[in-house]
Motif scaffolding. Structure first.
Motif, PDB file in Angstrom:
ATOM      1  N   GLU A   1       0.823  -1.213   0.000  1.00  0.00           N
ATOM      2  CA  GLU A   1       0.000   0.000   0.000  1.00  0.00           C
ATOM      3  C   GLU A   1       0.860   1.268   0.000  1.00  0.00           C
ATOM      4  N   PHE A   2       1.917   1.271   0.814  1.00  0.00           N
ATOM      5  CA  PHE A   2       2.794   2.442   0.898  1.00  0.00           C
ATOM      6  C   PHE A   2       3.565   2.647  -0.410  1.00  0.00           C
ATOM      7  N   CYS A   3       3.931   1.546  -1.056  1.00  0.00           N
ATOM      8  CA  CYS A   3       4.631   1.626  -2.341  1.00  0.00           C
ATOM      9  C   CYS A   3       3.724   2.244  -3.401  1.00  0.00           C
ATOM     10  N   ASN A   4       2.462   1.863  -3.380  1.00  0.00           N
ATOM     11  CA  ASN A   4       1.496   2.428  -4.313  1.00  0.00           C
ATOM     12  C   ASN A   4       1.307   3.918  -4.065  1.00  0.00           C
ATOM     13  N   GLU A   5       1.254   4.314  -2.806  1.00  0.00           N
ATOM     14  CA  GLU A   5       1.137   5.733  -2.463  1.00  0.00           C
ATOM     15  C   GLU A   5       2.377   6.501  -2.919  1.00  0.00           C
ATOM     16  N   GLU A   6       3.546   5.880  -2.758  1.00  0.00           N
ATOM     17  CA  GLU A   6       4.802   6.514  -3.191  1.00  0.00           C
ATOM     18  C   GLU A   6       4.776   6.750  -4.700  1.00  0.00           C
ATOM     19  N   ALA A   7       4.339   5.750  -5.453  1.00  0.00           N
ATOM     20  CA  ALA A   7       4.256   5.880  -6.911  1.00  0.00           C
ATOM     21  C   ALA A   7       3.265   6.977  -7.302  1.00  0.00           C
ATOM     22  N   LYS A   8       2.164   7.034  -6.599  1.00  0.00           N
ATOM     23  CA  LYS A   8       1.155   8.066  -6.873  1.00  0.00           C
ATOM     24  C   LYS A   8       1.734   9.463  -6.620  1.00  0.00           C
ATOM     25  N   MET A   9       2.453   9.631  -5.506  1.00  0.00           N
ATOM     26  CA  MET A   9       3.071  10.934  -5.188  1.00  0.00           C
ATOM     27  C   MET A   9       4.123  11.309  -6.230  1.00  0.00           C
ATOM     28  N   ILE A  10       4.873  10.317  -6.683  1.00  0.00           N
ATOM     29  CA  ILE A  10       5.896  10.583  -7.700  1.00  0.00           C
ATOM     30  C   ILE A  10       5.231  11.073  -8.983  1.00  0.00           C
TER      31      ILE A  10
ATOM     32  N   THR B   1       2.725  -3.688 -15.329  1.00  0.00           N
ATOM     33  CA  THR B   1       1.329  -3.314 -15.060  1.00  0.00           C
ATOM     34  C   THR B   1       1.279  -2.193 -14.015  1.00  0.00           C
ATOM     35  N   PHE B   2       2.099  -2.306 -12.980  1.00  0.00           N
ATOM     36  CA  PHE B   2       2.191  -1.286 -11.936  1.00  0.00           C
ATOM     37  C   PHE B   2       2.638   0.048 -12.538  1.00  0.00           C
ATOM     38  N   ALA B   3       3.677   0.020 -13.356  1.00  0.00           N
ATOM     39  CA  ALA B   3       4.216   1.235 -13.980  1.00  0.00           C
ATOM     40  C   ALA B   3       3.168   1.901 -14.870  1.00  0.00           C
ATOM     41  N   GLN B   4       2.421   1.095 -15.613  1.00  0.00           N
ATOM     42  CA  GLN B   4       1.387   1.631 -16.489  1.00  0.00           C
ATOM     43  C   GLN B   4       0.212   2.192 -15.696  1.00  0.00           C
ATOM     44  N   LYS B   5      -0.108   1.543 -14.573  1.00  0.00           N
ATOM     45  CA  LYS B   5      -1.205   2.000 -13.717  1.00  0.00           C
ATOM     46  C   LYS B   5      -0.969   3.440 -13.263  1.00  0.00           C
ATOM     47  N   TYR B   6       0.270   3.767 -12.937  1.00  0.00           N
ATOM     48  CA  TYR B   6       0.600   5.112 -12.465  1.00  0.00           C
ATOM     49  C   TYR B   6       1.150   6.005 -13.579  1.00  0.00           C
ATOM     50  N   GLN B   7       1.067   5.533 -14.812  1.00  0.00           N
ATOM     51  CA  GLN B   7       1.489   6.292 -15.994  1.00  0.00           C
ATOM     52  C   GLN B   7       2.931   6.799 -15.862  1.00  0.00           C
ATOM     53  N   LEU B   8       3.809   5.918 -15.412  1.00  0.00           N
ATOM     54  CA  LEU B   8       5.213   6.300 -15.213  1.00  0.00           C
ATOM     55  C   LEU B   8       6.143   5.772 -16.309  1.00  0.00           C
ATOM     56  N   THR B   9       5.586   5.071 -17.282  1.00  0.00           N
ATOM     57  CA  THR B   9       6.419   4.499 -18.344  1.00  0.00           C
ATOM     58  C   THR B   9       6.775   5.520 -19.427  1.00  0.00           C
ATOM     59  N   THR B  10       6.144   6.673 -19.411  1.00  0.00           N
ATOM     60  CA  THR B  10       6.384   7.660 -20.462  1.00  0.00           C
ATOM     61  C   THR B  10       7.551   8.597 -20.150  1.00  0.00           C
TER      62      THR B  10
ATOM     63  N   ASP C   1      11.422   9.554 -19.412  1.00  0.00           N
ATOM     64  CA  ASP C   1      12.727   8.992 -19.757  1.00  0.00           C
ATOM     65  C   ASP C   1      13.710   8.980 -18.581  1.00  0.00           C
ATOM     66  N   ASN C   2      13.287   9.466 -17.420  1.00  0.00           N
ATOM     67  CA  ASN C   2      14.156   9.439 -16.247  1.00  0.00           C
ATOM     68  C   ASN C   2      13.686   8.402 -15.208  1.00  0.00           C
ATOM     69  N   ILE C   3      12.707   7.575 -15.592  1.00  0.00           N
ATOM     70  CA  ILE C   3      12.199   6.535 -14.695  1.00  0.00           C
ATOM     71  C   ILE C   3      12.420   5.173 -15.334  1.00  0.00           C
ATOM     72  N   TYR C   4      12.958   4.269 -14.539  1.00  0.00           N
ATOM     73  CA  TYR C   4      13.244   2.908 -15.000  1.00  0.00           C
ATOM     74  C   TYR C   4      12.615   1.918 -14.033  1.00  0.00           C
ATOM     75  N   PHE C   5      12.024   0.872 -14.564  1.00  0.00           N
ATOM     76  CA  PHE C   5      11.441  -0.186 -13.748  1.00  0.00           C
ATOM     77  C   PHE C   5      12.223  -1.473 -14.005  1.00  0.00           C
ATOM     78  N   LEU C   6      12.716  -2.059 -12.924  1.00  0.00           N
ATOM     79  CA  LEU C   6      13.592  -3.217 -13.033  1.00  0.00           C
ATOM     80  C   LEU C   6      13.099  -4.370 -12.173  1.00  0.00           C
ATOM     81  N   SER C   7      13.341  -5.569 -12.672  1.00  0.00           N
ATOM     82  CA  SER C   7      12.997  -6.783 -11.943  1.00  0.00           C
ATOM     83  C   SER C   7      14.267  -7.412 -11.379  1.00  0.00           C
TER      84      SER C   7
END
Length: 169
Positions: free
Chosen positions: A75-84, A109-118, A120-126
């Protein structure tokens, strides 16, 4: 018989004390080694959400970096992404590296939910080998590890953090 029993007890007590002392000293040495290793951004290699490999060599030079260790169900991670997302204008000069031990599709899916994939300074890694937590010495979700423009450690932060605090640091 009582002397023998006392002797065995004493030897057992001393052995236990020595073992515990050794374990404590080993843990302290390990902690100091990790602290030394993360003073600068350490070498790493994770899979990005497009299937490629992202390493420390892919980081932009002379740019402050924030590693965000997260889980999509937190939940806190989701809030962090929303604030970002809401404060992207203030964060445009930073590179944000989201790292999770989950599968790439879940992270995507998480990155797309918060529209953070667009951005160029944000990277999502597994982190499919689950090495981020031990490499960067983080133990909770979310955890943020902040580095300055010279890739020197500023601070490790446990838990959700206000954007203003990140920008100040």
């Amino acid at each position: 018989m009582k002397k023998k029993l006392k002797g065995i007890f004493l030897i057992t007590f001393i052995a236990t004390l020595l073992i515990l002392s050794y374990l404590i000293v080993s843990q302290i040495k390990h902690k100091k080694e990790i602290e030394k290793n993360i003073k600068n951004i350490p070498k790493f290699s994770f899979q990005n959400i497009n299937g490629g490999i992202f390493t420390n060599q892919n980081l932009k030079k002379q740019t402050a970096t924030i590693f965000i260790y997260f889980n999509t169900e937190c939940e806190f991670c989701n809030e962090e992404a929303k604030m970002i997302k809401e404060n992207m204008e203030s964060l445009r000069d930073f590179q944000l590296i989201f790292v999770s031990f989950e599968k790439t599709e879940t992270i995507k899916t998480f990155a797309q939910k918060y529209q953070l994939t667009t951005y160029d300074n944000i990277y999502f890694l597994s982190d499919n080998k689950v090495t981020f937590a031990s490499t960067f010495d983080v133990k909770s979700l979310p955890s943020l590890v902040l580095y300055n423009k010279k890739q020197k450690l500023i601070e490790k932060i446990k838990g959700q953090t206000q954007i203003e605090v990140l920008i100040k640091k």
